[in-house]
Enzyme design. Structure first.
Site, PDB file in Angstrom:
ATOM      1  N   HIS A   1      37.783  36.098  47.094  1.00  0.00           N
ATOM      2  CA  HIS A   1      38.001  37.145  48.092  1.00  0.00           C
ATOM      3  C   HIS A   1      38.448  38.443  47.436  1.00  0.00           C
ATOM      4  O   HIS A   1      39.150  38.411  46.421  1.00  0.00           O
ATOM      5  CB  HIS A   1      39.051  36.700  49.121  1.00  0.00           C
ATOM      6  CG  HIS A   1      38.601  35.537  49.947  1.00  0.00           C
ATOM      7  ND1 HIS A   1      38.631  34.246  49.482  1.00  0.00           N
ATOM      8  CD2 HIS A   1      38.077  35.477  51.192  1.00  0.00           C
ATOM      9  CE1 HIS A   1      38.146  33.434  50.408  1.00  0.00           C
ATOM     10  NE2 HIS A   1      37.807  34.152  51.456  1.00  0.00           N
TER      11      HIS A   1
ATOM     12  N   ASP B   1      34.328  37.477  49.402  1.00  0.00           N
ATOM     13  CA  ASP B   1      34.331  37.731  50.844  1.00  0.00           C
ATOM     14  C   ASP B   1      35.412  38.745  51.232  1.00  0.00           C
ATOM     15  O   ASP B   1      36.379  38.961  50.501  1.00  0.00           O
ATOM     16  CB  ASP B   1      34.630  36.433  51.619  1.00  0.00           C
ATOM     17  CG  ASP B   1      33.461  35.470  51.583  1.00  0.00           C
ATOM     18  OD1 ASP B   1      32.494  35.730  50.850  1.00  0.00           O
ATOM     19  OD2 ASP B   1      33.530  34.446  52.295  1.00  0.00           O
TER      20      ASP B   1
HETATM   21 ZN   LIG Z   1      36.067  35.792  55.400  1.00  0.00          ZN
END
Ligand SMILES: [Zn+2]
Length: 280
Positions: free
Chosen positions: A237, A94
């Site tokens: 991430h 992400d």
């Molecule tokens: Zn996010």
């Protein structure tokens, strides 16, 4: 004239095919009968970090329970994990793209012969369009994570449209198609009708590496190693602050391969189309 008519008809059919086929199978999740089974329920979401305060941990645990309940009630819309019957798993990232960690992660994926799914933020897509293109061209999925990382459950319908549709358009302008799969920031979901109207599928995660909380290679790796189950969706991430994620990634890939897990993209794990040619 006849030839011309045949050309027009063929062209219309191609056009029609492009506009109808990617969306039509969505109402029924094709192929994955497991999700349709009344007895199927999603996994509990796993992953730990010693950096969380008691109250942060409590609210995370409450969110995890509530979101799995909501997903179990909306199995054709919200996915926590894939089928439990095969050893396919998905690695997802992400908050990118950036120009440091995302390229590093792409290098590792390419080197290990693995494809992953990236949920990009619209504002970052503007800054690093070449990283988006590279992500796509190397066979990874480029998916929607909103335009400015707002909590989509707390904004108006108009703002929701902006966050979601603008990002879809930015992606479409770069790679020629808009995603059919979205991950709302923070996994915060409300307004289910807005997703349904767009025929979007919401893909969350069943293992949180907590790389956003404890930026530590071993903690990230252990959250996968200690918890991995068939069908898991792993959350990580790619931002300038997540160098430890890039350090943990080779360990994670090697561990999964050594233990006979197949690392696949989300469309393959969930058996849903990744993109549409016709959203807008
Ligand atoms: Zn996010």
């Amino acid at each position: 004239m006849k030839k011309f008519l045949t050309f027009i008809m063929t062209f219309s059919l191609i056009l029609y095919g492009c506009t109808s086929s990617p969306n039509s199978p969505h109402s029924e999740v094709k192929g994955v009968s497991e999700f349709k089974n009344k007895d199927f329920s999603y996994y509990p979401i796993l992953g730990e970090s010693s950096n969380l305060s008691e109250s942060a941990k409590d609210s995370m645990d409450k969110w995890r329970k509530d979101i799995v309940d909501l997903a179990n009630e909306n199995k054709d819309l919200i996915f926590i994990n894939g089928p439990k019957t095969s050893k396919d798993v998905a690695i997802t990232f992400d908050d990118g793209p950036d120009n440091m960690v995302t390229p590093k992660v792409l290098d590792i994926l390419k080197n290990k012969g693995v494809k992953a799914s990236f949920f990009f933020i619209g504002e970052n897509i503007d800054k690093y369009p070449e990283v988006v293109l590279r992500t796509f061209e190397e066979g990874n999925l480029v998916l929607n994570h909103s335009n400015t990382h707002k909590d989509l459950s707390k904004i108006s319908k108009e703002e929701f449209c902006e966050e979601v549709d603008i990002t879809d358009n930015k992606i479409k302008n770069l790679i020629g198609k808009a995603p059919n799969i979205i991950r709302p920031p923070y996994g915060a979901i409300d307004k289910l009708d807005e997703y349904k109207e767009r025929d979007l599928k919401v893909a969350l995660w069943s293992i949180d590496t907590l790389d956003w909380s404890k930026r530590d290679k071993d903690n990230i790796f252990n959250n996968v190693k200690d918890n991995i189950r068939p069908g898991d969706i792993i959350l990580m991430h790619t931002t300038k602050d997540t160098n430890a994620t890039a350090e943990a990634l080779p360990l994670i890939i090697d561990y999964l391969k050594e233990n006979d897990f197949n690392i696949v993209t989300l469309d393959k794990l969930l058996d849903i189309p990744p993109y549409s040619y016709s959203h807008y």
